[in-house]
Design a protein around this motif. Structure first.
Motif, PDB file in Angstrom:
ATOM      1  N   GLU A 287       0.845  -1.193   0.000  1.00 31.81           N
ATOM      2  CA  GLU A 287       0.000   0.000   0.000  1.00 31.81           C
ATOM      3  C   GLU A 287       0.879   1.242   0.000  1.00 31.81           C
ATOM      4  N   LYS A 298      -3.930   0.935  -2.647  1.00 30.53           N
ATOM      5  CA  LYS A 298      -3.407  -0.414  -2.855  1.00 30.53           C
ATOM      6  C   LYS A 298      -2.693  -0.487  -4.194  1.00 30.53           C
ATOM      7  N   GLU A 539      -5.528  -0.535   4.576  1.00 31.59           N
ATOM      8  CA  GLU A 539      -6.585  -1.509   4.317  1.00 31.59           C
ATOM      9  C   GLU A 539      -6.253  -2.853   4.947  1.00 31.59           C
TER      10      GLU A 539
END
Length: 577
Positions: A287, A298, A539
């Motif tokens: 990321e 991402k 994430e």
């Protein structure tokens, strides 16, 4: 100069075997056609296509004898003395004659001379030259140093409205605050108000107005007669205020798409979080943190071998992932990611398997230190030279260290903490490449394994980690001048085995293990405020990851949040009353 070149030049100086005379004003230069043809397509055409074979005298207009002498000498010696006094005329003439060697020499000279006071002049000077590299470098320098250029350069005030518009609309314009661009426009307009006032609405349409504080926008309009008297400006600023209000009620990443006036510029650098331990095993997830958009992105299509407890390094446009574990074995392998082509390649492996390894870059080498090979905690260290694709062993450390962390400062490598197989360490040492020697420095105040170490504001910061009993929030900073450690503000969250890096004048800690689970949490530290605060989460929840900062990429847009094109025509349509 080669032996053959020396012979040819000697013949030229003695006017022997010369088959042409170049006349410039009243100066004549006896030359050999074949030598000039070898360095310039212009002379090849002059001698072969634009004249008869028996022609010996060639009149060349619009060039000084001094510069022609330098060009002819370069053709024979492959050397030209470029100076501040001759560089412009030499560059223009070499461009006219297509003497690439001189063009490159002038380009290199101009690049070395670039500063905030002359970059605009160099950018404009090279506008119509065949060799675009120096023009692009001058423009990039201008974008990277815009604040200094806009506030101190007299050349800035001489820009045309088209040139200024091209600069301020560029996504790569590097400014910490958008109001820097706003104020630069006002400075330019104020320098010749009556002539330039008509351009202010066009220029303001290229500013990310919705990124500025609303109270600042309101006050600026009230205080500036030119903006106050322009209905187009007032309408544009009202639209920006409406965008600001809308953004506060929506997700910012969506606002980038919806509101061009709120679109952040591209960052000069990006923080990458690579690999780590997530869920039941290692991940290959990457990321990127976009500091301007304040969000994580991402990176897709990743062919990195899943690995954790590894190290990363950024060097010459590539990211290297070094050692670690794939959950089957400890690794000696190294993978290189070319950020320009998005391709992975395996390069030479290390001499040792190294899980829990420390990795850093110094003077063009990648260093790998300590770690765990599956049997022992290591004190050995080695370094990698990309040009030869070879690892070489260097002096061993004074202590066995796995799960330590390292950084570079003032030409030395500092490594702190770690685990020696029986206890977490509070010791630290530094390596001097010139002497190939490790030296113990003052010990930290806390034992720290799974520590984060980074250089920030002239200090070596030791952050978090595991002291053998608990995960730590505490932070201490080392002053190499006094060989002392000082306590700094503690992190918000306890963590070990996290990523750490400095970007945008802030220290970031990324992910890690808090004693109960891995985390997506990210914090940043500002040394001036001595304060930690949360920033957006990743994430992927992970520990045992590695972070590095990448910069100088021509394709930086491929590693950040998507930006819409700011179409001036669309903005102008919106601002019509």
């Amino acid at each position: 100069m080669s032996t053959s070149s020396s012979v040819y030049n000697e013949l030229r100086l003695k006017k022997q075997l010369c088959d042409a005379v170049i006349r410039v004003d009243n100066a004549e230069f006896h030359v050999h056609k074949v030598i000039l043809c070898n360095c310039s397509t212009y002379f090849r055409a002059l001698f072969n296509r634009w004249s008869s074979p028996d022609n010996r005298l060639f009149e060349i207009p619009n060039v000084s004898p001094e510069v022609m002498k330098l060009i002819i000498e370069f053709a024979y010696t492959d050397f030209v003395p470029v100076t501040q006094e001759n560089v412009q005329e030499l560059f223009v003439t070499a461009d006219r004659f297509n003497v690439m060697g001189i063009i490159e020499a002038c380009s290199d000279f101009l690049e070395e001379q670039l500063n905030p006071h002359n970059c605009i002049g160099i950018w404009r000077f090279t506008d119509n030259c065949y060799y675009p590299e120096i023009k692009n470098k001058a423009f990039q320098f201008l974008l990277n140093h815009f604040e200094a250029v806009a506030t101190t350069s007299e050349e800035f005030l001489q820009l045309s409205v088209q040139e200024l518009g091209k600069i301020i609309e560029n996504d790569q314009l590097s400014v910490k605050k958008e109001k820097t661009v706003f104020e630069a426009i006002l400075r330019w307009v104020t320098d010749s108000t009556e002539e330039r006032r008509e351009h202010i609405s066009l220029l303001l349409s290229k500013v990310r107005l919705a990124l500025m504080p609303p109270e600042y926008v309101i006050k600026s309009v009230d205080d500036n007669e030119v903006m106050k008297s322009s209905e187009e400006c007032r309408t544009l600023l009202r639209r920006a205020m409406e965008n600001m209000l809308d953004i506060r009620t929506k997700d910012f990443s969506n606002s980038i798409i919806c509101y061009p006036l709120a679109c952040p510029r591209l960052p000069a650098a990006v923080l990458l979080a690579i690999g780590g331990w997530s869920g039941e095993g290692p991940t290959n997830g990457i990321e990127a943190y976009d500091v301007c958009a304040d969000c994580w992105v991402k990176i897709p299509d990743n062919e990195l071998t899943p690995r954790a407890y590894h190290g990363t390094a950024f060097l010459n446009g590539s990211v290297y992932c070094v050692g670690g574990t794939d959950n089957i074995q400890q690794l000696s392998t190294v993978q290189r990611f070319d950020l320009g082509t998005h391709t992975w390649q395996e390069v030479a492996p290390m001499h040792s398997r190294r899980c829990f390894v420390c990795v850093t870059v110094l003077d063009g080498y990648i260093y790998a230190m300590g770690g765990y090979n599956g049997r022992n905690r290591l004190s050995t260290a080695e370094r990698y030279k990309p040009r030869t694709n070879q690892w070489t062993l260097i002096a061993s450390m004074n202590a066995q260290r796995s799960d330590a962390c390292c950084t570079t400062l003032q030409g030395k490598i500092y490594i702190c903490g770690g685990f020696n197989g029986s206890e977490c360490l509070l010791t630290a040492e530094c390596y001097t490449p010139e002497t190939n020697q490790w030296t113990m420095i003052a010990a930290m105040g806390n034992r720290r394994s799974g520590i984060g170490v980074v250089t920030y504001s002239g200090y070596v910061f030791a952050v978090g980690g595991f002291d053998g009993t608990a995960r730590l929030r505490t932070v201490e900073a080392y002053n190499p001048d006094t060989d002392t450690w000082s306590d700094m503000a503690s992190m918000v969250q306890r963590r070990s085995n996290f990523g750490i890096a400095v970007i945008d004048d802030r220290l970031f800690v990324v992910g890690g293990f808090n004693g109960f689970s891995t985390t997506v949490g990210v914090e940043s530290y500002n040394i001036e405020a001595d304060h930690w605060s949360y920033v957006p989460e990743m994430e992927i929840s992970r520990s045992a990851l590695s972070c590095c900062v990448v910069y100088g990429l021509t394709n930086i847009a491929e590693y950040v949040a998507p930006r819409p094109s700011l179409q001036v025509s669309e903005v102008e349509e919106d601002t019509v009353v």
